[in-house]
Design an enzyme around this catalytic site. Structure first.
Site, PDB file in Angstrom:
ATOM      1  N   ARG A  87       0.791  -1.224   0.000  1.00  9.89           N
ATOM      2  CA  ARG A  87       0.000   0.000   0.000  1.00  9.89           C
ATOM      3  C   ARG A  87       0.828   1.280   0.000  1.00  9.89           C
ATOM      4  O   ARG A  87       0.567   2.202  -0.778  1.00  9.89           O
ATOM      5  CB  ARG A  87      -0.899   0.042   1.249  1.00  9.89           C
ATOM      6  N   THR A  88       1.811   1.348   0.887  1.00  5.78           N
ATOM      7  CA  THR A  88       2.544   2.613   1.040  1.00  5.78           C
ATOM      8  C   THR A  88       3.359   2.903  -0.215  1.00  5.78           C
ATOM      9  O   THR A  88       3.405   4.042  -0.696  1.00  5.78           O
ATOM     10  CB  THR A  88       3.452   2.553   2.287  1.00  5.78           C
ATOM     11  N   LYS A 116      27.869  -3.950  -2.208  1.00  7.65           N
ATOM     12  CA  LYS A 116      29.320  -3.832  -2.430  1.00  7.65           C
ATOM     13  C   LYS A 116      29.999  -3.124  -1.264  1.00  7.65           C
ATOM     14  O   LYS A 116      31.160  -2.762  -1.348  1.00  7.65           O
ATOM     15  CB  LYS A 116      29.583  -3.056  -3.726  1.00  7.65           C
ATOM     16  N   ARG A 137      11.278   3.883   3.111  1.00 12.54           N
ATOM     17  CA  ARG A 137      10.899   2.975   4.200  1.00 12.54           C
ATOM     18  C   ARG A 137      12.152   2.211   4.583  1.00 12.54           C
ATOM     19  O   ARG A 137      12.873   1.695   3.726  1.00 12.54           O
ATOM     20  CB  ARG A 137       9.805   2.011   3.754  1.00 12.54           C
ATOM     21  N   HIS A 170       5.253   6.001  11.423  1.00  9.79           N
ATOM     22  CA  HIS A 170       4.701   5.831  10.074  1.00  9.79           C
ATOM     23  C   HIS A 170       3.797   7.056   9.840  1.00  9.79           C
ATOM     24  O   HIS A 170       2.575   6.947   9.794  1.00  9.79           O
ATOM     25  CB  HIS A 170       3.899   4.531  10.002  1.00  9.79           C
TER      26      HIS A 170
HETATM   27  N1   CP Z   1      -0.189   0.120   5.901  1.00  6.69           N
HETATM   28  C1   CP Z   1       0.988  -0.175   5.334  1.00  6.69           C
HETATM   29  O1   CP Z   1       2.028   0.393   5.660  1.00  6.69           O
HETATM   30  O2   CP Z   1       0.921  -1.166   4.384  1.00  6.69           O
HETATM   31  P1   CP Z   1       2.128  -1.698   3.515  1.00  6.69           P
HETATM   32  O3   CP Z   1       3.115  -2.341   4.472  1.00  6.69           O
HETATM   33  O4   CP Z   1       1.529  -2.667   2.535  1.00  6.69           O
HETATM   34  O5   CP Z   1       2.774  -0.513   2.842  1.00  6.69           O
END
Ligand code: CP
Length: 360
Positions: A87-88, A116, A137, A170
């Site tokens: 999703r993110t 490397k 992320r 998040h």
């Molecule tokens: N809600 C969320 O962060 O989903 P993903 O891990 O699929 O990005």
């Protein structure tokens, strides 16, 4: 967003020792990084939610969609996802596409020159050479902050969007959750005064940690943390709530809390953070919702989940109008488009277009 403190005027050690609230003052740009929930004011949340709805409405017409694509057609974004995501990743990518922003990605550190021996910092600096924004992320808590600080001391200072860091933050998920709550409660006085119930693995759920903070910006909200004792919310989050005078209750009795909920926010076991499969020994059966529970919920309640889910929400309730987790997920695309546009300071162009626009 008013800029009161600059990241290149503080050492990493001094910065890292600050509280989350103190850190937030450094992330208000330009460049307008999005790193922690604590950087947002209620006014900013309201502006982002309003802009997200305008972008959504503008995009419904072909001419509107074409206009949106001009807004950031001179920019490129790097999506660096060193942890799995559906999703993110996809919603940020889609948000970029809506605004005409070209994207590049690395979705696994093993495919970059980190294998490397290049340091994560040099890897990011490399990405910054080709992009105007980094959406990232990373499994290491606080690494997005470190990246923002590191870039602020280079000649290529670009905004960093934290798309999930460690088990700590998040922030863009929290934004889409606020947008979803705002829309759900727009006929009933908004988020103020609502009971928000978090359920599941609250110890390691970064979405809960970020959203709990944003809820402190609303008046009269009461938060319930419902989890097995070993997965309960951290004392650091409760301290932040205490500091803002936000009411909360910590419990393992889901059935007792269920009828109070205006919003149920379900979460899955985050066993990717297990050292030795310890989650597998925890009985979580009392922290799920099924068809038999639906009569206990208010008619006006909403059921949310950051997803992915496992067994904590039965698929039997997916068609109940109170189950809004699929809509919540889609809201992520609109609020992220609003955030990215605002990050580049181009929101007024969309606002002006909308003022002369006749939605269908
Ligand atoms: N809600 C969320 O962060 O989903 P993903 O891990 O699929 O990005």
């Amino acid at each position: 967003m008013g800029n009161t403190k600059k990241l290149n005027e503080i050492s990493w050690q001094d910065f890292n020792a600050l509280s989350l609230v103190e850190k937030g003052i450094y992330f208000q740009g330009p460049p307008a990084h999005t790193l922690i929930a604590q950087q947002f004011s209620r006014k900013q949340l309201e502006e982002l939610c309003t802009l997200a709805t305008k972008i959504k409405r503008i995009s419904k017409r072909r001419e509107g969609a074409r206009f949106l694509k001009t807004l950031l057609s001179d920019k490129r974004a790097m999506l660096y996802f060193a942890q799995p995501s559906s999703r993110t990743y996809l919603s940020h990518n889609a948000a970029c596409q809506i605004l005409g922003l070209d994207t590049m990605d690395v979705r696994d550190s093993k495919t970059s020159s980190e294998v490397k021996g290049e340091s994560p910092e040099d890897t990011i600096r490399t990405f910054s050479s080709y992009a105007d924004m980094i959406i990232m992320r990373h499994p290491v808590g606080g690494f997005a902050e470190r990246v923002a600080w590191m870039l602020s001391n280079t000649n290529r200072v670009i905004p960093v969007l934290n798309a999930g860091s460690g088990a700590d933050q998040h922030p863009t998920q929290a934004l889409l959750d606020i947008y979803t709550l705002e829309r759900s409660f727009e006929e009933s006085g908004g988020i103020d005064g609502k009971n928000i119930v978090f359920v599941g693995d609250l110890a390691r759920g970064r979405t809960v940690r970020s959203l709990a903070w944003l809820l402190t910006l609303y008046n009269g909200v009461k938060i319930y943390f419902v989890a097995p004792k070993s997965l309960q919310i951290g004392a650091d989050v409760l301290e932040l709530l205490d500091a803002t005078g936000t009411k909360y209750e910590v419990t393992d009795n889901f059935l007792q809390v269920m009828p109070q909920a205006d919003a149920l926010y379900m979460t899955r076991i985050q066993d990717e953070w297990d050292a030795e499969s310890e989650s597998s020994t925890i009985d979580t059966s009392a922290f799920s919702i099924e068809a038999k529970h639906m009569d206990m919920l208010k008619e006006t309640a909403v059921i949310m989940h950051p997803l992915p889910r496992r067994k904590e929400i039965s698929t039997d309730i997916d068609n109940d109008p109170r189950a809004i987790y699929w809509r919540q997920m889609r809201n992520g695309m609109w609020i992220r488009a609003a955030l990215i546009l605002t990050t580049f300071g181009r929101q007024d162009e969309a606002n002006l277009y909308y003022a002369n626009y006749k939605p269908e």
